[in-house]
Design a protein around this motif. Structure first.
Motif, mmCIF file in Angstrom:
data_model
loop_
_atom_site.group_PDB
_atom_site.id
_atom_site.type_symbol
_atom_site.label_atom_id
_atom_site.label_comp_id
_atom_site.label_asym_id
_atom_site.label_seq_id
_atom_site.Cartn_x
_atom_site.Cartn_y
_atom_site.Cartn_z
ATOM 1 N N CYS A 29 -9.203 7.341 9.009
ATOM 2 C CA CYS A 29 -9.599 7.478 7.691
ATOM 3 C C CYS A 29 -9.084 8.889 7.194
ATOM 4 N N GLU A 30 -9.359 10.028 7.986
ATOM 5 C CA GLU A 30 -8.849 11.267 7.733
ATOM 6 C C GLU A 30 -7.401 11.335 7.490
ATOM 7 N N SER A 31 -6.408 10.759 8.620
ATOM 8 C CA SER A 31 -4.970 10.842 8.475
ATOM 9 C C SER A 31 -4.534 10.267 7.262
ATOM 10 N N VAL A 32 -5.058 8.876 6.922
ATOM 11 C CA VAL A 32 -4.578 8.353 5.446
ATOM 12 C C VAL A 32 -4.947 9.000 4.382
ATOM 13 N N TYR A 33 -6.228 9.572 4.310
ATOM 14 C CA TYR A 33 -6.663 10.372 3.134
ATOM 15 C C TYR A 33 -5.857 11.497 3.036
ATOM 16 N N ALA A 34 -5.160 12.201 3.861
ATOM 17 C CA ALA A 34 -4.226 13.345 3.891
ATOM 18 C C ALA A 34 -2.957 12.908 3.357
ATOM 19 N N GLU A 35 -2.728 11.509 3.210
ATOM 20 C CA GLU A 35 -1.450 10.880 2.672
ATOM 21 C C GLU A 35 -1.609 10.795 1.036
ATOM 22 N N LEU A 36 -2.788 10.966 0.543
ATOM 23 C CA LEU A 36 -2.984 10.453 -0.758
ATOM 24 C C LEU A 36 -3.480 11.542 -1.623
ATOM 25 N N ASN A 37 -3.533 11.237 -2.973
ATOM 26 C CA ASN A 37 -4.127 12.293 -3.695
ATOM 27 C C ASN A 37 -5.484 11.797 -4.672
ATOM 28 N N GLU A 38 -5.966 12.655 -5.508
ATOM 29 C CA GLU A 38 -7.420 12.525 -5.889
ATOM 30 C C GLU A 38 -7.442 11.455 -6.953
ATOM 31 N N ASP A 39 -6.206 10.868 -7.358
ATOM 32 C CA ASP A 39 -6.054 9.801 -8.267
ATOM 33 C C ASP A 39 -5.882 8.510 -7.728
ATOM 34 N N THR A 40 -5.638 8.375 -6.484
ATOM 35 C CA THR A 40 -5.502 7.092 -5.630
ATOM 36 C C THR A 40 -6.500 6.197 -5.872
ATOM 37 N N ILE A 41 -5.870 4.940 -5.892
ATOM 38 C CA ILE A 41 -6.998 3.705 -6.227
ATOM 39 C C ILE A 41 -7.090 3.346 -4.585
ATOM 40 N N VAL A 42 -8.405 2.749 -4.326
ATOM 41 C CA VAL A 42 -8.645 2.724 -3.110
ATOM 42 C C VAL A 42 -9.126 1.300 -2.831
ATOM 43 N N ILE A 43 -8.645 0.558 -2.105
ATOM 44 C CA ILE A 43 -8.925 -0.940 -1.964
ATOM 45 C C ILE A 43 -9.430 -1.037 -0.329
ATOM 46 N N PRO A 44 -10.942 -1.351 -0.279
ATOM 47 C CA PRO A 44 -11.300 -1.635 0.840
ATOM 48 C C PRO A 44 -11.208 -3.123 1.438
ATOM 49 N N GLY A 45 -11.550 -3.006 2.944
ATOM 50 C CA GLY A 45 -11.160 -4.224 3.422
ATOM 51 C C GLY A 45 -11.973 -5.433 2.624
ATOM 52 N N HIS A 46 -13.380 -5.018 2.235
ATOM 53 C CA HIS A 46 -14.312 -5.844 1.748
ATOM 54 C C HIS A 46 -15.026 -5.017 0.666
ATOM 55 N N GLY A 47 -15.370 -5.701 -0.671
ATOM 56 C CA GLY A 47 -16.339 -4.983 -1.358
ATOM 57 C C GLY A 47 -15.316 -4.722 -2.796
#
Length: 316
Positions: free
Chosen positions: A231-249
């Motif tokens: 999660c931290e590694s991928v988080y570092a590749e994103l920015n504050e406006d990134t849309i986050v799609i979870p596996g469920h929910g």
């Protein structure tokens, strides 16, 4: 959706108890028919569509969330639920102006995210996954859900990935880069996050779950430390406006992802402290490790053994 999840877990617990009563052995291994009944899955459920950005949609049905990219290059999906849902997935894509699915990326090998391969592969879709997931799909596996075990049979050859990769892979597709990132073992040993750079969105697969506490498949290489690192590694590749799609929910945002990472770290620290004190699994389970977290993530006793899996991964 959380209410449906909680009801499903209670139903699963009841079904496991019933199956266990009739079982000839101590091990309860469920097949897909039993699991479908236990989770109260109804394959007549319609596909719900949410457009999250131009050319990018999220389909909700039975199983993991599906991200769908539609554009001049064709159609690419991330995860594909079950074969029973694919005709409805295809109809929804047609309504959005798309054609046949060209590529299907599996975020990992679990049935509720990849069984749709059995319908898409024979129809000509190119299936893509991490190399570990490709290996797992080629053989029979037992998934330890803690409260039950599920036998996932090997996929037919035409339902397995035809393309696999190690750490990173990029599609230049529908006018933008779609990046596949494997940041180490996390939920399983072969998880993939998919970043849609053009739309500034990411699909996390089951490494990020919005229906409660996550399931960590320790038996196939997952771990709490891996979940945090991924999660931290991928988080570092994103920015504050990134849309986050979870596996469920529900689709969410970066602040929600940051809070989820904090939750993982908090639970990890609390369980590790108890382990260092010499506490057994039973003693840790008796402690309210998720105090002040259940309001956001639900009652941990309704999860698929979250604390059990955290303890197990830290003592492996």
């Amino acid at each position: 959706m959380r209410g449906r999840f909680i009801t499903s877990v209670f139903t699963l617990l009841f079904c496991v108890a019933t199956v266990a009563q009739d079982a000839a052995t101590d091990e309860t291994v469920m097949d897909l028919e039993q699991l479908t009944e236990a989770f109260s899955w109804d394959f007549d459920t319609p596909i719900e569509v949410q457009t999250v950005a131009d050319g990018l949609h999220v389909f909700f049905g039975i199983g993991g969330n599906i991200a769908v990219s539609i554009g001049e290059s064709g159609v690419l999906v991330v995860d594909d639920q079950f074969p029973e849902m694919i005709p409805k997935v295809n109809d929804a894509i047609t309504e959005l102006g798309g054609g046949a699915v060209d590529f299907a990326i599996n975020t990992h090998w679990h049935f509720d995210h990849a069984d749709g391969n059995k319908a898409l592969g024979p129809a000509g879709t190119w299936i893509v996954a991490h190399e570990h997931s490709a290996e797992m799909m080629a053989k029979d596996n037992i998934i330890n859900l803690v409260i039950a075990k599920f036998k996932q049979d090997a996929y037919p050859p035409d339902a397995r990935p035809v393309i696999s990769f190690g750490d990173r892979m990029t599609f230049h597709f529908n006018g933008g880069d779609i990046e596949l990132i494997h940041a180490g073992a996390a939920h399983t040993a072969g998880d993939v996050a998919v970043i849609f750079r053009k739309q500034n969105a990411v699909h996390f697969g089951d490494v990020f779950n919005k229906l409660g506490y996550p399931f960590v498949d320790v038996d196939s290489g997952g771990s709490i430390d891996g979940m945090i690192h991924f999660c931290e590694s991928v988080y570092a590749e994103l920015n504050e406006d990134t849309i986050v799609i979870p596996g469920h929910g529900v689709v969410t945002d970066m602040s929600d992802l940051a809070a989820y990472i904090d939750m993982l770290k908090t639970v990890r620290q609390r369980v590790k402290s108890l382990i260092d004190e010499g506490k057994t699994m039973e003693e840790v389970l008796a402690v309210n490790v998720t105090e002040h977290l259940d309001e956001s993530y639900g009652d941990v006793t309704q999860s698929l053994g979250f604390i059990n899996r955290v303890y197990t991964s830290l003592t492996k």
